[in-house]
Design a protein around this motif. Structure first.
Motif, PDB file in Angstrom:
ATOM      1  N   VAL A   1       0.840  -1.202   0.000  1.00 30.62           N
ATOM      2  CA  VAL A   1       0.000   0.000   0.000  1.00 30.62           C
ATOM      3  C   VAL A   1       0.873   1.249   0.000  1.00 30.62           C
ATOM      4  CG1 VAL A   1      -1.647   1.335   1.391  1.00 30.62           C
ATOM      5  CG2 VAL A   1      -2.001  -1.112   1.034  1.00 30.62           C
ATOM      6  N   LEU A   2       1.918   1.227   0.804  1.00 32.03           N
ATOM      7  CA  LEU A   2       2.844   2.350   0.843  1.00 32.03           C
ATOM      8  C   LEU A   2       3.507   2.550  -0.524  1.00 32.03           C
ATOM      9  CD1 LEU A   2       4.208   4.532   2.595  1.00 32.03           C
ATOM     10  CD2 LEU A   2       5.956   2.835   3.136  1.00 32.03           C
ATOM     11  N   SER A   3       3.904   1.474  -1.170  1.00 25.40           N
ATOM     12  CA  SER A   3       4.507   1.568  -2.503  1.00 25.40           C
ATOM     13  C   SER A   3       3.512   2.089  -3.524  1.00 25.40           C
ATOM     14  CB  SER A   3       5.028   0.206  -2.954  1.00 25.40           C
ATOM     15  OG  SER A   3       6.110  -0.191  -2.171  1.00 25.40           O
ATOM     16  N   PHE A   4       2.249   1.666  -3.393  1.00 26.90           N
ATOM     17  CA  PHE A   4       1.224   2.141  -4.314  1.00 26.90           C
ATOM     18  C   PHE A   4       1.019   3.649  -4.165  1.00 26.90           C
ATOM     19  CE2 PHE A   4      -3.228   3.033  -5.389  1.00 26.90           C
ATOM     20  CZ  PHE A   4      -3.212   2.636  -6.721  1.00 26.90           C
ATOM     21  N   VAL A   5       0.986   4.122  -2.926  1.00 24.14           N
ATOM     22  CA  VAL A   5       0.835   5.557  -2.688  1.00 24.14           C
ATOM     23  C   VAL A   5       2.041   6.307  -3.248  1.00 24.14           C
ATOM     24  CG1 VAL A   5       0.742   7.328  -0.881  1.00 24.14           C
ATOM     25  CG2 VAL A   5      -0.681   5.286  -0.706  1.00 24.14           C
ATOM     26  N   LEU A   6       3.229   5.767  -3.032  1.00 20.81           N
ATOM     27  CA  LEU A   6       4.442   6.406  -3.549  1.00 20.81           C
ATOM     28  C   LEU A   6       4.546   6.290  -5.071  1.00 20.81           C
ATOM     29  CD1 LEU A   6       7.050   5.429  -0.822  1.00 20.81           C
ATOM     30  CD2 LEU A   6       5.998   7.669  -1.210  1.00 20.81           C
ATOM     31  N   ALA A   7       3.859   5.315  -5.640  1.00 17.40           N
ATOM     32  CA  ALA A   7       3.867   5.179  -7.102  1.00 17.40           C
ATOM     33  C   ALA A   7       3.164   6.357  -7.757  1.00 17.40           C
ATOM     34  CB  ALA A   7       3.212   3.876  -7.511  1.00 17.40           C
ATOM     35  N   LEU A   8       2.293   6.997  -7.030  1.00 16.91           N
ATOM     36  CA  LEU A   8       1.626   8.178  -7.561  1.00 16.91           C
ATOM     37  C   LEU A   8       2.622   9.301  -7.844  1.00 16.91           C
ATOM     38  CD1 LEU A   8      -1.569   8.190  -5.330  1.00 16.91           C
ATOM     39  CD2 LEU A   8      -1.335   7.336  -7.669  1.00 16.91           C
ATOM     40  N   VAL A   9       3.737   9.277  -7.123  1.00 19.46           N
ATOM     41  CA  VAL A   9       4.815  10.232  -7.380  1.00 19.46           C
ATOM     42  C   VAL A   9       6.026   9.531  -7.991  1.00 19.46           C
ATOM     43  CG1 VAL A   9       4.138  11.967  -5.680  1.00 19.46           C
ATOM     44  CG2 VAL A   9       5.584  10.054  -4.993  1.00 19.46           C
ATOM     45  N   VAL A  10       5.815   8.406  -8.619  1.00 23.29           N
ATOM     46  CA  VAL A  10       6.769   7.626  -9.404  1.00 23.29           C
ATOM     47  C   VAL A  10       7.809   6.885  -8.557  1.00 23.29           C
ATOM     48  CG1 VAL A  10       8.394   7.694 -11.354  1.00 23.29           C
ATOM     49  CG2 VAL A  10       6.469   9.252 -11.317  1.00 23.29           C
ATOM     50  N   VAL A  11       8.001   7.240  -7.325  1.00 23.37           N
ATOM     51  CA  VAL A  11       9.030   6.614  -6.491  1.00 23.37           C
ATOM     52  C   VAL A  11       8.678   5.167  -6.126  1.00 23.37           C
ATOM     53  CG1 VAL A  11      10.258   6.798  -4.288  1.00 23.37           C
ATOM     54  CG2 VAL A  11       9.639   8.858  -5.543  1.00 23.37           C
ATOM     55  N   GLY A  12       7.394   4.872  -5.906  1.00 27.43           N
ATOM     56  CA  GLY A  12       6.993   3.562  -5.415  1.00 27.43           C
ATOM     57  C   GLY A  12       6.891   2.480  -6.458  1.00 27.43           C
ATOM     58  N   ILE A  13       7.130   2.803  -7.721  1.00 30.07           N
ATOM     59  CA  ILE A  13       7.043   1.771  -8.772  1.00 30.07           C
ATOM     60  C   ILE A  13       8.052   0.661  -8.525  1.00 30.07           C
ATOM     61  CG2 ILE A  13       7.368   1.358 -11.239  1.00 30.07           C
ATOM     62  CD1 ILE A  13       6.181   4.128 -11.729  1.00 30.07           C
ATOM     63  N   ILE A  14       9.213   1.022  -8.048  1.00 26.39           N
ATOM     64  CA  ILE A  14      10.240   0.019  -7.754  1.00 26.39           C
ATOM     65  C   ILE A  14       9.740  -0.940  -6.675  1.00 26.39           C
ATOM     66  CG2 ILE A  14      12.570  -0.342  -6.840  1.00 26.39           C
ATOM     67  CD1 ILE A  14      13.289   2.380  -8.127  1.00 26.39           C
ATOM     68  N   GLY A  15       9.109  -0.396  -5.652  1.00 19.87           N
ATOM     69  CA  GLY A  15       8.548  -1.231  -4.585  1.00 19.87           C
ATOM     70  C   GLY A  15       7.466  -2.164  -5.093  1.00 19.87           C
ATOM     71  N   LEU A  16       6.612  -1.670  -5.980  1.00 20.83           N
ATOM     72  CA  LEU A  16       5.546  -2.500  -6.542  1.00 20.83           C
ATOM     73  C   LEU A  16       6.103  -3.657  -7.375  1.00 20.83           C
ATOM     74  CD1 LEU A  16       2.916   0.176  -7.608  1.00 20.83           C
ATOM     75  CD2 LEU A  16       2.743  -1.450  -5.724  1.00 20.83           C
ATOM     76  N   LEU A  17       7.260  -3.451  -7.963  1.00 18.01           N
ATOM     77  CA  LEU A  17       7.883  -4.503  -8.777  1.00 18.01           C
ATOM     78  C   LEU A  17       8.689  -5.489  -7.931  1.00 18.01           C
ATOM     79  CD1 LEU A  17       9.094  -2.336 -11.789  1.00 18.01           C
ATOM     80  CD2 LEU A  17       7.079  -3.827 -11.681  1.00 18.01           C
ATOM     81  N   ILE A  18       9.350  -4.987  -6.900  1.00 15.15           N
ATOM     82  CA  ILE A  18      10.273  -5.829  -6.122  1.00 15.15           C
ATOM     83  C   ILE A  18       9.601  -6.541  -4.953  1.00 15.15           C
ATOM     84  CG2 ILE A  18      12.336  -5.710  -4.650  1.00 15.15           C
ATOM     85  CD1 ILE A  18      13.630  -4.314  -6.784  1.00 15.15           C
ATOM     86  N   LEU A  19       8.632  -5.918  -4.307  1.00 13.62           N
ATOM     87  CA  LEU A  19       8.008  -6.517  -3.121  1.00 13.62           C
ATOM     88  C   LEU A  19       7.373  -7.886  -3.370  1.00 13.62           C
ATOM     89  CD1 LEU A  19       6.556  -3.458  -1.211  1.00 13.62           C
ATOM     90  CD2 LEU A  19       8.303  -5.053  -0.411  1.00 13.62           C
ATOM     91  N   PRO A  20       6.675  -8.126  -4.480  1.00 15.18           N
ATOM     92  CA  PRO A  20       6.151  -9.485  -4.701  1.00 15.18           C
ATOM     93  C   PRO A  20       7.256 -10.552  -4.806  1.00 15.18           C
ATOM     94  CG  PRO A  20       5.000  -7.925  -6.093  1.00 15.18           C
ATOM     95  CD  PRO A  20       6.140  -7.185  -5.464  1.00 15.18           C
TER      96      PRO A  20
END
Length: 164
Positions: free
Chosen positions: A116-135
């Motif tokens: 969820v934190l990565s998704f929120v940060l993805a809105l500002v492009v930073v969390g895309i890495i988290g969305l890809l790596i966390l799974p």
């Protein structure tokens, strides 16, 4: 009839002249009991019987089937998120499986928080890495925890507090 022996599979007391365990139905092959048979039955681990035929329990008093169930709990979390570990936690009576279900459930809760934190940060492009790596991290951690559980250990996931 004396109850001096223990079943190699479940550890329950068995009659000394029995051919099968009354609890689990395992065959009690007393004449061919050797180190090779012990390794085949227990997968080489220190649960089951030792060379003298005495029942040996590990730190939690678990049997080989309990370690396999605990390992399956971690692998189940990969596919069912918190549902699998939660069901195992509710239905199990074994202390070792319970401890593993709790750690798996705690990790899945924290994994959700991180996603969820990565998704929120993805809105500002930073969390895309988290969305890809966390799974991928989730799969790796669950596999490591399953291997440790199969070895009779309760592995604490990194950065995971005890929530449950």
């Amino acid at each position: 009839m004396e109850t001096a022996d223990h079943c190699w599979n479940c550890g329950s007391n068995v009659e000394s002249d029995s051919n099968y365990c009354a609890e689990c139905g395992a065959e009690l092959d007393r004449e061919r009991r050797s180190e090779r048979d012990v390794d085949d039955r227990t997968g080489g681990y220190e649960t089951g019987v030792d060379g003298t035929g005495d029942y040996v329990e590990d730190e939690y008093g678990t049997h080989r089937n309990d370690t396999m169930f605990a390992a399956a709990t971690h692998l189940l979390a990969i596919f069912t998120w918190v549902i699998g570990p939660l069901i195992v936690l509710v239905v199990t009576e074994d202390e070792f499986v319970d401890a593993n279900a709790r750690t798996a459930l705690n990790w899945q809760i924290m994994f959700t928080v991180w996603m969820v934190l990565s998704f929120v940060l993805a809105l500002v492009v930073v969390g895309i890495i988290g969305l890809l790596i966390l799974p991928l991290i989730n799969i790796a951690f669950c596999v490591v925890a399953a291997v440790k559980a199969n070895d009779g250990e309760v592995w604490q996931y990194p950065l995971t507090p005890e929530i449950v």
